[in-house]
Design a protein around this motif. Structure first.
Motif, short mmCIF file in Angstrom:
data_model
loop_
_atom_site.label_atom_id
_atom_site.label_comp_id
_atom_site.label_asym_id
_atom_site.label_seq_id
_atom_site.Cartn_x
_atom_site.Cartn_y
_atom_site.Cartn_z
N ASP A 153 2.13 2.56 -10.43
CA ASP A 153 0.73 2.91 -9.83
C ASP A 153 0.81 4.16 -9.11
O ASP A 153 -0.31 4.93 -9.22
CB ASP A 153 0.51 1.74 -8.84
CG ASP A 153 0.10 0.57 -9.66
OD1 ASP A 153 -0.27 0.51 -10.83
OD2 ASP A 153 0.32 -0.85 -8.98
N ALA A 154 2.03 4.46 -8.21
CA ALA A 154 1.90 5.65 -7.54
C ALA A 154 2.05 6.86 -8.56
O ALA A 154 1.44 7.83 -8.40
CB ALA A 154 3.19 5.51 -6.58
N ARG A 155 2.93 6.78 -9.47
CA ARG A 155 3.14 7.83 -10.48
C ARG A 155 1.82 8.11 -11.27
O ARG A 155 1.74 9.46 -11.42
CB ARG A 155 4.10 7.46 -11.39
CG ARG A 155 4.04 8.30 -12.83
CD ARG A 155 4.77 9.73 -12.38
NE ARG A 155 4.72 10.42 -13.46
CZ ARG A 155 3.74 11.32 -13.82
NH1 ARG A 155 2.51 10.99 -13.44
NH2 ARG A 155 4.03 12.10 -15.01
N ALA A 156 0.66 7.33 -11.30
CA ALA A 156 -0.38 7.55 -12.03
C ALA A 156 -1.23 8.35 -11.16
O ALA A 156 -2.25 9.01 -11.66
CB ALA A 156 -0.89 6.27 -12.42
N VAL A 157 -1.39 8.50 -9.78
CA VAL A 157 -2.29 9.36 -9.11
C VAL A 157 -2.42 10.48 -9.49
O VAL A 157 -3.70 10.93 -9.73
CB VAL A 157 -1.70 9.12 -7.52
CG1 VAL A 157 -2.71 9.88 -6.74
CG2 VAL A 157 -2.03 7.48 -7.21
N GLN A 194 0.87 -1.21 -0.06
CA GLN A 194 0.06 -0.01 -0.06
C GLN A 194 0.83 1.25 -0.14
O GLN A 194 1.12 1.83 0.97
CB GLN A 194 -0.91 0.06 1.37
CG GLN A 194 -1.91 -1.12 1.27
CD GLN A 194 -2.89 -0.99 2.34
OE1 GLN A 194 -3.18 0.03 2.78
NE2 GLN A 194 -3.60 -2.35 2.76
N VAL A 195 1.42 1.45 -1.19
CA VAL A 195 2.22 2.77 -1.33
C VAL A 195 1.19 4.05 -1.19
O VAL A 195 1.56 4.93 -0.81
CB VAL A 195 3.03 2.69 -2.51
CG1 VAL A 195 3.92 4.06 -2.62
CG2 VAL A 195 4.18 1.64 -2.56
N ILE A 196 0.15 3.79 -1.82
CA ILE A 196 -0.77 5.08 -1.82
C ILE A 196 -1.89 4.64 -0.94
O ILE A 196 -2.41 3.56 -0.80
CB ILE A 196 -1.61 5.09 -3.14
CG1 ILE A 196 -0.35 5.49 -4.45
CG2 ILE A 196 -2.65 6.34 -3.25
CD1 ILE A 196 0.34 6.97 -3.94
N ASP A 197 -2.25 5.85 0.01
CA ASP A 197 -3.39 5.76 0.89
C ASP A 197 -4.60 4.99 0.47
O ASP A 197 -5.17 5.09 -0.62
CB ASP A 197 -3.62 6.98 1.43
CG ASP A 197 -4.41 6.92 2.70
OD1 ASP A 197 -5.72 6.49 2.72
OD2 ASP A 197 -3.92 7.55 3.48
N VAL A 224 14.60 1.82 -5.80
CA VAL A 224 15.95 1.74 -6.15
C VAL A 224 15.93 0.19 -6.31
O VAL A 224 15.79 -0.75 -5.38
CB VAL A 224 16.79 1.85 -4.95
CG1 VAL A 224 18.00 1.59 -5.01
CG2 VAL A 224 16.66 3.60 -4.69
N ALA A 225 16.12 -0.47 -7.40
CA ALA A 225 16.06 -1.62 -7.94
C ALA A 225 14.86 -2.49 -7.33
O ALA A 225 13.67 -2.14 -7.74
CB ALA A 225 17.44 -2.64 -7.37
N ASP A 226 14.95 -3.47 -6.67
CA ASP A 226 13.80 -4.23 -6.00
C ASP A 226 12.84 -3.50 -4.76
O ASP A 226 12.30 -4.15 -4.17
CB ASP A 226 14.24 -5.50 -5.75
CG ASP A 226 14.95 -5.96 -4.71
OD1 ASP A 226 15.93 -4.85 -4.37
OD2 ASP A 226 15.22 -6.75 -4.12
N LEU A 227 13.53 -2.51 -4.50
CA LEU A 227 12.90 -1.64 -3.17
C LEU A 227 12.13 -0.39 -3.56
O LEU A 227 12.62 0.47 -4.51
CB LEU A 227 14.10 -1.31 -2.38
CG LEU A 227 14.88 -2.51 -1.52
CD1 LEU A 227 15.95 -1.72 -0.87
CD2 LEU A 227 13.91 -3.16 -0.76
N VAL A 228 11.10 -0.27 -2.94
CA VAL A 228 10.10 0.82 -3.20
C VAL A 228 9.91 1.47 -1.62
O VAL A 228 9.72 0.78 -0.91
CB VAL A 228 8.90 0.64 -3.88
CG1 VAL A 228 7.89 2.10 -3.98
CG2 VAL A 228 9.06 0.07 -5.31
N ALA A 229 10.17 2.80 -1.63
CA ALA A 229 9.78 3.40 -0.25
C ALA A 229 9.01 4.62 -0.61
O ALA A 229 8.81 5.32 -1.35
CB ALA A 229 11.22 4.02 0.06
N ARG A 230 7.97 4.77 0.57
CA ARG A 230 7.20 5.89 0.73
C ARG A 230 7.54 6.62 1.64
O ARG A 230 7.73 6.10 2.74
CB ARG A 230 5.46 5.29 0.84
CG ARG A 230 4.70 6.30 1.34
CD ARG A 230 3.42 5.74 1.61
NE ARG A 230 2.74 6.80 2.62
CZ ARG A 230 1.42 7.05 1.78
NH1 ARG A 230 0.97 6.58 0.57
NH2 ARG A 230 0.64 7.95 2.46
#
Length: 304
Positions: free
Chosen positions: A191-195, A125-128, A266-272
């Motif tokens: 998905d986050a970029r599309a918001v 759940q990167v986006i609320d 960064v590679a296989d990691l996504v941070a919010r």
């Protein structure tokens, strides 16, 4: 045993120098200002708190597909005597160490890390989770519904006012890091970029209590892009503004309140990186996301 952060020269010193350069000119918020903004944000989020729970349950019901990783490799046949075994690559790391997330000194003076969670096989759940319930464009988008191999989250905050109660300390930054397969990480970021494109403005209805009176309200949400491609392999800095109005006469109850959300891969990691203190300073937001990307480099598959 608590985890220890790396110290000393070499890569650690380089990272410290980079973070120092990013934050040297930042104006820190006073503790009383952070607490006041936190109280205001709690009122605003009350309007969508109920549907947030529904969203979490809905997400949990569809994460049985899209599992990560390749199928198990077949057992290798025994090698003849004196025949060298084939070279193998070291296994990918799955754990996410404490050092892969922002540290208190990178966010502000006198802060601490609290509300720590480390979980395997968790929904991403990167986006609320309230966003798909109000934004029809995002709700109908085909989004990643698999599991993260590992998730680590924590809050950088003021020290708790009540000993032993982390929630009594005003939050400054929430950070979550998800480890995924490479293709899944790219999809989650997309998905986050599309918001901001799909959810430029939408309305969610609910209720809020003010001075003992329960009011029916409508929250107007606006998402916009502040920056893109400034850190890691992919990055965005988003601004989420919310204004709450009474449903009966459209009087503004609270807001607009601004919340900065940074997402970096960064590679296989996504941070919010979520500015919980509502500091609407884009330069500060970019600096924190860059610092977060530098931290991810040390734990990514492959390393930077």
């Amino acid at each position: 045993m608590p985890e220890q952060l790396p110290s000393g020269a070499g890569a650690g010193a380089g990272l410290a120098d980079q973070v120092g350069r990013e934050t040297a000119t930042v104006r820190w918020l006073a503790p009383e200002e952070i607490r006041a903004r936190g109280r205001r944000r709690n009122r605003i989020r009350a309007v969508v708190g109920t549907v947030a729970v529904v969203a979490v349950v809905a997400v949990g019901s569809v994460v049985t597909v899209g599992r990560y990783g390749p199928p198990p490799s077949p057992v290798a046949a025994p090698q003849p005597a004196n025949f060298p075994a084939p070279a193998t690559s070291p296994p990918d790391r799955v754990e996410i160490p404490l050092s892969a997330l922002l540290q208190p000194e990178e966010v502000g003076p006198g802060l601490v890390v609290d509300r720590v969670e480390v979980r395997p096989d968790e929904a991403v759940q990167v986006i609320d989770p309230t966003v798909p319930l109000g934004c029809s464009g995002y709700a109908t988008r085909t989004r990643y519904t698999g599991l993260a191999r590992m998730t680590r989250r924590h809050t950088v905050q003021q020290p708790p006012a009540v000993p032993g109660d982390p929630l009594s300390g005003a939050a400054v930054v929430h950070e979550e890091v998800f480890r995924l397969g490479p293709d899944a990480a790219r999809q989650v970021f997309a998905d986050a970029r599309a918001v901001p494109d799909l959810c430029a403005e939408y309305v969610s209805a609910g209720a809020i209590e003010i001075d003992g009176e329960r009011l029916a309200v409508a929250a107007v949400h606006r998402w916009r892009m502040l920056a893109e491609g400034f850190a890691g392999d992919e990055s965005v800095l988003l601004d989420w503004q919310t204004t709450i109005r009474r449903q009966d006469d459209s009087t503004v109850v609270d807001g607009p309140a601004s919340r900065l959300v940074g997402v970096v891969r960064v590679a296989d990691l996504v941070a919010r990186v979520d500015r919980a203190d509502e500091s609407a300073d884009p330069e500060r937001g970019r600096a924190l996301v860059r610092a977060a990307a530098a931290r991810l480099c040390t734990a990514a598959n492959p390393r930077c």
